[in-house]
Design an enzyme around this catalytic site. Structure first.
Site, PDB file in Angstrom:
ATOM      1  N   HIS A  63     -46.798  -2.153 -15.249  1.00 46.61           N
ATOM      2  CA  HIS A  63     -48.419  -2.771 -15.171  1.00 46.61           C
ATOM      3  C   HIS A  63     -48.679  -2.688 -13.688  1.00 46.61           C
ATOM      4  CE1 HIS A  63     -48.497  -4.071 -19.442  1.00 46.61           C
ATOM      5  NE2 HIS A  63     -47.375  -4.371 -18.920  1.00 46.61           N
ATOM      6  N   ARG A  65     -51.845  -2.862 -12.752  1.00 47.41           N
ATOM      7  CA  ARG A  65     -53.021  -3.892 -12.338  1.00 47.41           C
ATOM      8  C   ARG A  65     -54.245  -3.461 -11.873  1.00 47.41           C
ATOM      9  NH1 ARG A  65     -50.638  -6.927 -15.829  1.00 47.41           N
ATOM     10  NH2 ARG A  65     -48.880  -8.417 -15.129  1.00 47.41           N
ATOM     11  N   ASP A 153     -50.559  -2.332 -25.282  1.00 50.98           N
ATOM     12  CA  ASP A 153     -49.506  -3.393 -24.849  1.00 50.98           C
ATOM     13  C   ASP A 153     -49.942  -4.549 -24.365  1.00 50.98           C
ATOM     14  OD1 ASP A 153     -46.776  -4.239 -23.970  1.00 50.98           O
ATOM     15  OD2 ASP A 153     -47.377  -3.896 -21.865  1.00 50.98           O
ATOM     16  N   HIS A 180     -46.640  -2.707 -28.799  1.00 43.16           N
ATOM     17  CA  HIS A 180     -46.155  -4.035 -28.431  1.00 43.16           C
ATOM     18  C   HIS A 180     -46.237  -4.924 -30.053  1.00 43.16           C
ATOM     19  CE1 HIS A 180     -46.981  -7.888 -26.014  1.00 43.16           C
ATOM     20  NE2 HIS A 180     -47.329  -8.502 -26.942  1.00 43.16           N
ATOM     21  N   ASP A 306     -40.917  -3.073 -17.672  1.00 45.47           N
ATOM     22  CA  ASP A 306     -42.164  -3.923 -17.752  1.00 45.47           C
ATOM     23  C   ASP A 306     -42.527  -4.635 -16.614  1.00 45.47           C
ATOM     24  OD1 ASP A 306     -44.277  -5.152 -19.318  1.00 45.47           O
ATOM     25  OD2 ASP A 306     -42.860  -6.409 -20.573  1.00 45.47           O
ATOM     26  N   PHE A 324     -47.357 -14.550 -18.688  1.00 44.06           N
ATOM     27  CA  PHE A 324     -46.303 -13.948 -19.120  1.00 44.06           C
ATOM     28  C   PHE A 324     -45.903 -12.862 -18.025  1.00 44.06           C
ATOM     29  CE2 PHE A 324     -47.588 -15.700 -23.267  1.00 44.06           C
ATOM     30  CZ  PHE A 324     -46.326 -16.077 -23.754  1.00 44.06           C
ATOM     31  N   GLY A 325     -44.897 -12.520 -17.668  1.00 45.12           N
ATOM     32  CA  GLY A 325     -44.489 -11.364 -17.183  1.00 45.12           C
ATOM     33  C   GLY A 325     -43.713 -11.514 -15.819  1.00 45.12           C
TER      34      GLY A 325
HETATM   35 ZN   LIG Z   1     -46.016  -4.681 -20.800  1.00 44.20          ZN
END
Ligand SMILES: [Zn+2]
Length: 431
Positions: A63, A65, A153, A180, A306, A324-325
């Site tokens: 990601h 962003r 995703d 996902h 990820d 999350f993440g």
């Molecule tokens: Zn992801």
């Protein structure tokens, strides 16, 4: 660009796992020669001192962003982090703002990456408009603009008819459908795995079935449509079993796993710390063992980070409310090398294959190998270098990692994309 001679490398062929001492000559962005004691004439020389040389690492799930969440990361900072982690190619997910559901956004990402990026950026387009799960995107136009796959995703595609239509469309275009897998009716409101940790801390849990029921449904739909179906960040033992069975039956079903799901389980979460909050969540010890088994027997095809940066302010609001993440690009190789290769779980050749040749083949990319005439995308790793993971030193804007303070070996020290040094941790700026 002057020719570059990388002397005294130990070159690993991910196809065979073989190691060979050799020099590599780079000219015009390509590998011009590989062999023993190549002449220095007319080239900049870098002595690698016996360090490991791999094809540039490829991450099919990050990601960046941008557009829309530049305070978390930008294409510039995310690809610098990638370069430092030894990655030369990354595929970025479409859950930006706006969502990468139109050819304009795909083109904008590619143009920004060309202008400001350190490594190759391959955009993934959305399956549905706005990732809302209802209307399909114009996948042909996304492909035309440069999308290498489609994915929603961040969220599951809940409507089975929409998923079937998406698969038919992706199959007809030869685009991998990257899923996902998450059923909201089972997962909604959860922040961690539905297990002992959730129970002890009074948190709502996300059960493994939230993932595996989508995997099961999708495999049936993939069989009916003939699509290349790829499971994102697989985390649950039943999902691994379903993918294994699908492969055995000859379906074009593939899967990826993250470093954090391979190295951590819910028992490792020290307390309600949002740097351990990711989706899917860290699961049970048994699930983790199934993921490693799936890697070993070839059920799981690739490792992807990820990489999901958030700010400390966003993360600092408690386990149930934090996003999350976690970030992953700058720590993936040393973590995997230290905790899977040095522990004897995987060979170095296998780890390299999972991060280079296999992801390239999965998306039909021309990279992931080292041969004369190919693009000089390569990563030099110092297997002896041992350092403590320090999030404050990250080039990513994200600091959100559960691995802070871990002492690991095997750091990338030089990354070349088409012969250009995009990360030089040796201080060996070509002379
Ligand atoms: Zn992801």
């Amino acid at each position: 660009m002057k020719a570059l001679l990388l002397k005294n490398g130990r070159i690993l062929d991910p196809a065979t796992g073989d190691l060979a001492d050799a020099d590599i000559r780079v000219e015009g962005g390509k590998i011009a020669a590989m062999g023993s004691v190549l002449p220095r004439s007319g080239s900049e020389v870098i002595d690698l001192g016996g360090r490991l040389v791999l094809p540039g690492l490829i991450d099919l799930h990050v990601h960046l962003r941008e557009p829309g969440f530049e305070w978390k990361e930008t294409i510039a900072t995310g690809t610098r982090a990638a370069a430092r982690g030894g990655f030369t190619t990354v595929a970025c997910m479409p859950n930006t703002r706006p969502v990468a559901d139109s050819p304009e956004v795909i083109r904008r990402i590619r143009e920004t990456a060309d202008r400001e990026g350190s490594v190759r950026v391959l955009p993934i387009g959305a399956i549905t408009r706005g990732e809302r799960g209802r209307e399909l995107t114009d996948m042909a136009a996304l492909k035309e603009a440069g999308a290498v796959a489609v994915s929603d995703d961040g969220v599951g595609v809940h409507d089975s008819r929409v998923m079937r239509d998406a698969m038919r469309m992706a199959a007809s275009l030869g685009l991998p459908l990257v899923a996902h897998c998450e059923d909201d009716s089972l997962a909604a409101g959860g922040s961690v795995h539905d297990g002992d940790f959730a129970a002890r801390h009074g948190l709502k849990g996300i059960p493994g079935e939230a993932e595996s029921v989508h995997v099961a449904r999708d495999i049936l739909l993939a069989e009916a449509t003939g699509v290349h179906y790829h499971v994102c960040h697989i985390s649950d033992a039943n999902s691994v079993r379903l993918v294994r069975e699908a492969k055995r039956r000859g379906l074009k079903v593939t899967a990826e796993v993250t470093p954090h799901h391979l190295l951590l389980c819910e028992e490792d979460i020290p307390g309600p710390d949002p740097d351990y909050k990711m989706n899917p969540p860290l699961r049970s010890r048994r699930d983790r063992a199934a993921l490693i088994e799936g890697l070993k027997d070839g059920t799981i095809d690739v490792i992807a980070t990820d990489h999901a940066p958030h700010t400390p302010e966003e993360k600092g609001v408690g386990m149930d409310r934090a996003p999350f993440g976690i970030v992953g690009l700058e720590t993936a190789f040393p973590l995997l090398y230290t905790h899977l290769v040095l522990t004897g779980e995987l060979s170095l050749g296998r780890l390299a294959d999972l991060l280079t040749r296999r992801p390239a083949r999965l998306f039909g990319l021309p990279w992931g190998g080292l041969t004369v005439g190919s693009d000089a995308d390569l990563t030099v790793i110092d297997l002896e270098e041992e350092r403590i993971i320090d999030p404050e030193a990250f080039l990513s804007k994200g600091r959100n990692t559960p691995f802070a303070g871990w002492r690991v070996k095997g750091w990338p020290v030089l990354t070349l994309v088409a012969g250009r040094a995009v990360w030089d941790g040796l201080g060996l700026e070509p002379r």
